[in-house]
Design a protein around this motif. Structure first.
Motif, PDB file in Angstrom:
ATOM      1  N   TRP A 166      37.962  50.270  25.536  1.00 66.30           N
ATOM      2  CA  TRP A 166      37.631  49.710  26.842  1.00 66.30           C
ATOM      3  C   TRP A 166      38.895  49.286  27.557  1.00 66.30           C
ATOM      4  CZ3 TRP A 166      39.066  44.593  27.439  1.00 66.30           C
ATOM      5  CH2 TRP A 166      39.252  43.847  26.265  1.00 66.30           C
ATOM      6  N   GLU A 167      38.785  49.097  28.867  1.00 64.60           N
ATOM      7  CA  GLU A 167      39.915  48.668  29.679  1.00 64.60           C
ATOM      8  C   GLU A 167      39.537  47.436  30.494  1.00 64.60           C
ATOM      9  OE1 GLU A 167      40.920  52.028  32.076  1.00 64.60           O
ATOM     10  OE2 GLU A 167      41.908  53.118  30.432  1.00 64.60           O
ATOM     11  N   HIS A 168      40.532  46.730  30.960  1.00 66.63           N
ATOM     12  CA  HIS A 168      40.291  45.581  31.822  1.00 66.63           C
ATOM     13  C   HIS A 168      40.020  46.030  33.256  1.00 66.63           C
ATOM     14  CE1 HIS A 168      42.471  43.331  28.587  1.00 66.63           C
ATOM     15  NE2 HIS A 168      41.596  42.410  28.914  1.00 66.63           N
ATOM     16  N   VAL A 169      39.324  45.187  33.989  1.00 60.89           N
ATOM     17  CA  VAL A 169      39.150  45.371  35.430  1.00 60.89           C
ATOM     18  C   VAL A 169      39.495  44.053  36.118  1.00 60.89           C
ATOM     19  CG1 VAL A 169      37.355  47.137  35.197  1.00 60.89           C
ATOM     20  CG2 VAL A 169      36.696  44.725  35.406  1.00 60.89           C
ATOM     21  N   VAL A 170      39.937  44.177  37.362  1.00 62.17           N
ATOM     22  CA  VAL A 170      40.102  43.008  38.221  1.00 62.17           C
ATOM     23  C   VAL A 170      38.840  42.876  39.051  1.00 62.17           C
ATOM     24  CG1 VAL A 170      41.329  42.104  40.240  1.00 62.17           C
ATOM     25  CG2 VAL A 170      42.615  43.041  38.317  1.00 62.17           C
ATOM     26  N   VAL A 171      38.263  41.683  39.094  1.00 65.59           N
ATOM     27  CA  VAL A 171      37.070  41.463  39.917  1.00 65.59           C
ATOM     28  C   VAL A 171      37.435  40.584  41.106  1.00 65.59           C
ATOM     29  CG1 VAL A 171      35.323  41.851  38.154  1.00 65.59           C
ATOM     30  CG2 VAL A 171      36.357  39.602  38.333  1.00 65.59           C
ATOM     31  N   VAL A 172      36.932  40.984  42.279  1.00 67.50           N
ATOM     32  CA  VAL A 172      37.257  40.305  43.541  1.00 67.50           C
ATOM     33  C   VAL A 172      36.005  40.243  44.412  1.00 67.50           C
ATOM     34  CG1 VAL A 172      39.675  41.056  43.512  1.00 67.50           C
ATOM     35  CG2 VAL A 172      37.939  42.487  44.615  1.00 67.50           C
ATOM     36  N   PRO A 173      35.993  39.369  45.416  1.00 66.99           N
ATOM     37  CA  PRO A 173      34.890  39.368  46.392  1.00 66.99           C
ATOM     38  C   PRO A 173      34.887  40.678  47.187  1.00 66.99           C
ATOM     39  CG  PRO A 173      36.110  37.297  46.461  1.00 66.99           C
ATOM     40  CD  PRO A 173      36.918  38.241  45.614  1.00 66.99           C
ATOM     41  N   PRO A 174      33.768  41.017  47.825  1.00 65.06           N
ATOM     42  CA  PRO A 174      33.648  42.325  48.510  1.00 65.06           C
ATOM     43  C   PRO A 174      34.637  42.548  49.646  1.00 65.06           C
ATOM     44  CG  PRO A 174      31.499  41.310  48.173  1.00 65.06           C
ATOM     45  CD  PRO A 174      32.508  40.275  47.808  1.00 65.06           C
ATOM     46  N   ASP A 175      35.189  41.493  50.230  1.00 63.07           N
ATOM     47  CA  ASP A 175      36.093  41.647  51.371  1.00 63.07           C
ATOM     48  C   ASP A 175      37.557  41.414  51.006  1.00 63.07           C
ATOM     49  OD1 ASP A 175      35.864  38.989  50.796  1.00 63.07           O
ATOM     50  OD2 ASP A 175      35.543  38.314  52.861  1.00 63.07           O
ATOM     51  N   HIS A 176      37.885  41.519  49.737  1.00 63.63           N
ATOM     52  CA  HIS A 176      39.248  41.189  49.311  1.00 63.63           C
ATOM     53  C   HIS A 176      40.241  42.284  49.711  1.00 63.63           C
ATOM     54  CE1 HIS A 176      42.593  39.952  46.742  1.00 63.63           C
ATOM     55  NE2 HIS A 176      41.983  38.780  46.643  1.00 63.63           N
ATOM     56  N   PRO A 177      41.452  41.907  50.155  1.00 67.48           N
ATOM     57  CA  PRO A 177      42.463  42.892  50.580  1.00 67.48           C
ATOM     58  C   PRO A 177      42.844  43.902  49.497  1.00 67.48           C
ATOM     59  CG  PRO A 177      43.090  40.666  51.270  1.00 67.48           C
ATOM     60  CD  PRO A 177      41.888  40.520  50.387  1.00 67.48           C
ATOM     61  N   LEU A 178      42.770  43.517  48.218  1.00 70.09           N
ATOM     62  CA  LEU A 178      43.178  44.450  47.158  1.00 70.09           C
ATOM     63  C   LEU A 178      42.302  45.695  47.105  1.00 70.09           C
ATOM     64  CD1 LEU A 178      44.206  42.478  43.923  1.00 70.09           C
ATOM     65  CD2 LEU A 178      45.646  43.746  45.509  1.00 70.09           C
ATOM     66  N   ALA A 183      46.535  52.049  44.539  1.00 69.37           N
ATOM     67  CA  ALA A 183      46.842  51.822  43.116  1.00 69.37           C
ATOM     68  C   ALA A 183      47.388  50.404  42.989  1.00 69.37           C
ATOM     69  CB  ALA A 183      47.840  52.846  42.588  1.00 69.37           C
ATOM     70  N   VAL A 184      46.548  49.507  42.554  1.00 69.27           N
ATOM     71  CA  VAL A 184      46.929  48.103  42.473  1.00 69.27           C
ATOM     72  C   VAL A 184      48.106  47.928  41.510  1.00 69.27           C
ATOM     73  CG1 VAL A 184      46.158  45.809  41.753  1.00 69.27           C
ATOM     74  CG2 VAL A 184      44.618  47.296  43.032  1.00 69.27           C
ATOM     75  N   SER A 185      49.067  47.131  41.903  1.00 70.70           N
ATOM     76  CA  SER A 185      50.256  46.896  41.067  1.00 70.70           C
ATOM     77  C   SER A 185      50.207  45.498  40.456  1.00 70.70           C
ATOM     78  CB  SER A 185      51.522  47.027  41.908  1.00 70.70           C
ATOM     79  OG  SER A 185      51.595  45.961  42.857  1.00 70.70           O
ATOM     80  N   LEU A 186      51.034  45.293  39.436  1.00 71.83           N
ATOM     81  CA  LEU A 186      51.127  43.974  38.820  1.00 71.83           C
ATOM     82  C   LEU A 186      51.647  42.942  39.817  1.00 71.83           C
ATOM     83  CD1 LEU A 186      52.613  44.894  35.321  1.00 71.83           C
ATOM     84  CD2 LEU A 186      50.352  43.945  35.760  1.00 71.83           C
ATOM     85  N   GLU A 187      52.559  43.372  40.695  1.00 72.81           N
ATOM     86  CA  GLU A 187      53.106  42.458  41.690  1.00 72.81           C
ATOM     87  C   GLU A 187      52.014  41.975  42.643  1.00 72.81           C
ATOM     88  OE1 GLU A 187      56.407  44.578  39.871  1.00 72.81           O
ATOM     89  OE2 GLU A 187      54.501  45.259  40.721  1.00 72.81           O
ATOM     90  N   GLU A 188      51.128  42.887  43.049  1.00 74.23           N
ATOM     91  CA  GLU A 188      50.034  42.489  43.939  1.00 74.23           C
ATOM     92  C   GLU A 188      49.102  41.499  43.248  1.00 74.23           C
ATOM     93  OE1 GLU A 188      48.803  46.023  46.881  1.00 74.23           O
ATOM     94  OE2 GLU A 188      48.881  46.645  44.780  1.00 74.23           O
ATOM     95  N   ILE A 189      48.770  41.789  41.978  1.00 70.20           N
ATOM     96  CA  ILE A 189      47.872  40.891  41.242  1.00 70.20           C
ATOM     97  C   ILE A 189      48.512  39.521  41.070  1.00 70.20           C
ATOM     98  CG2 ILE A 189      46.742  40.496  39.021  1.00 70.20           C
ATOM     99  CD1 ILE A 189      46.443  43.537  38.759  1.00 70.20           C
ATOM    100  N   ALA A 190      49.797  39.509  40.748  1.00 67.80           N
ATOM    101  CA  ALA A 190      50.498  38.252  40.487  1.00 67.80           C
ATOM    102  C   ALA A 190      50.659  37.392  41.742  1.00 67.80           C
ATOM    103  CB  ALA A 190      51.866  38.529  39.866  1.00 67.80           C
ATOM    104  N   SER A 260      39.638  49.048  38.583  1.00 69.17           N
ATOM    105  CA  SER A 260      40.124  49.438  37.265  1.00 69.17           C
ATOM    106  C   SER A 260      41.633  49.212  37.167  1.00 69.17           C
ATOM    107  CB  SER A 260      39.806  50.908  37.003  1.00 69.17           C
ATOM    108  OG  SER A 260      40.311  51.299  35.742  1.00 69.17           O
ATOM    109  N   VAL A 261      42.056  48.567  36.093  1.00 72.54           N
ATOM    110  CA  VAL A 261      43.491  48.299  35.914  1.00 72.54           C
ATOM    111  C   VAL A 261      43.956  48.709  34.518  1.00 72.54           C
ATOM    112  CG1 VAL A 261      43.767  46.497  37.664  1.00 72.54           C
ATOM    113  CG2 VAL A 261      42.898  45.887  35.397  1.00 72.54           C
ATOM    114  N   GLY A 262      43.291  49.708  33.957  1.00 74.17           N
ATOM    115  CA  GLY A 262      43.718  50.220  32.660  1.00 74.17           C
ATOM    116  C   GLY A 262      45.138  50.755  32.696  1.00 74.17           C
ATOM    117  N   HIS A 263      45.570  51.250  33.865  1.00 74.01           N
ATOM    118  CA  HIS A 263      46.926  51.779  33.989  1.00 74.01           C
ATOM    119  C   HIS A 263      47.980  50.680  33.899  1.00 74.01           C
ATOM    120  CE1 HIS A 263      45.824  50.440  38.024  1.00 74.01           C
ATOM    121  NE2 HIS A 263      47.094  50.510  38.389  1.00 74.01           N
TER     122      HIS A 263
END
Length: 313
Positions: A166-178, A183-190, A260-263
């Motif tokens: 299995w892989e991790h996912v980032v969960v956000v509200p429906p209107d989130h900028p991400l 391709a979401v980056s670690l810098e964006e998440i951080a 999805s953030v398995g990458h």
């Protein structure tokens, strides 16, 4: 030498060297326990316990070796008893599973349902904890098997086999900028406050390691052992959630979106673990196969018997 003496030695250690408590636990008298231990020491020619007056205080050096042998002997006795019970009643008995909240909540319901349809007379119990805790439950004979991430793979005294990836996912509200990022980056998440698992759970070490390699120090606002708790605080707009992909259900989690953030954090493997040398009842093999169809009884028995094959998903 007899089994009662071995039981008394083991129970004395389990009761923190209190012979009165050991006697109560075994429904016998304290003088009888003391006498039996002394007779065993005389027969072996060594002191098993250190003493202060008439009270035992701890194990001697040879006593530690004696205890190891006692544990092995009593484990084999317990296995003999289970063999007898299984052949007397092939489709009934008790079965205890130790697992994490994520596995119990999102993976096991379908497996347990299918298992109970096959074995309605089996009394099934679920114990929960972090991977280290559930491993100790199996080693201490409080549970028949454990299910957790790969962190239990290298614990002495356990045989572990891979179940699924299995892989991790980032969960956000429906209107989130991400959600607009290709391709979401670690810098964006951080750049956002994070809500994720406690350090003992669900691949958290891989999350921390990925940020560390990039020299990032994310603001972990809240840690929890429960993905539902994480999702609740994300819905309140307190930050991004990082959870196991299996814990996100588009139908149930309609107020959230998953990325999805398995990458970024890699692939995780959930494993099933049993105690080395344990005797497994036939329906436990069935449960393992329901959990992971690739793990048939022959493969599990081969691993239990010390085969060196590498099993991969």
């Amino acid at each position: 030498m007899n089994l009662h003496q071995l039981r008394f030695v083991r129970e004395a250690v389990r009761q923190n060297f209190n012979l009165t408590d050991a006697a109560k636990s075994l429904f016998t008298s304290q003088p009888g326990v003391s006498k039996a231990i002394i007779e065993l020491e005389e027969e072996l020619g060594v002191d098993i316990f250190t003493r202060h007056g008439k009270r035992i205080r701890g194990l001697t050096e040879p006593g530690r070796l004696v205890l190891q042998s006692v544990e092995l002997i009593m484990q084999e006795i317990d296995s003999l008893k289970r063999i007898g019970k299984e052949f007397a009643a092939q489709d009934s008995g008790s079965f205890t599973i130790a697992t994490t909240h994520t596995q119990a909540r999102y993976i096991l319901p379908r497996v347990v349902q299918a298992f109970m349809q096959k074995y309605p007379k089996v009394r099934l119990s679920l114990l929960q904890g972090n991977p280290r805790q559930i491993a100790e439950m199996v080693k201490g004979d409080l549970a028949d098997l454990a299910i957790a991430t790969e962190s239990i793979a290298n614990i002495d005294g356990l045989i572990t086999l891979p179940c699924y990836q299995w892989e991790h996912v980032v969960v956000v509200p429906p209107d989130h900028p991400l959600l607009g990022s290709k391709a979401v980056s670690l810098e964006e998440i951080a750049s956002y406050p994070l809500i994720t698992y406690d350090s003992a759970f669900a691949g958290r070490n891989k999350i921390d390691h990925a940020f560390s390699l990039r020299g990032l120090k994310p603001d972990v606002l809240l840690e929890a052992i429960d993905a539902d708790v994480i999702k609740t605080y994300v819905e309140l707009g307190m930050g991004l959630g990082i959870i196991a992909g299996m814990a996100f259900d588009p139908e149930r989690d309609k107020n959230l979106r998953a990325i999805s953030v398995g990458h970024l954090f890699g692939t995780n493997v959930s494993r099933v673990a049993v105690k080395q040398g344990a005797y497994l009842r036939s329906y436990i093999y069935t449960f393992i196969e329901l959990l992971a169809p690739t793990l048939n009884r022959k493969m599990v028995e081969s691993a239990m018997n010390g085969a060196k094959e590498t099993y991969e998903l």
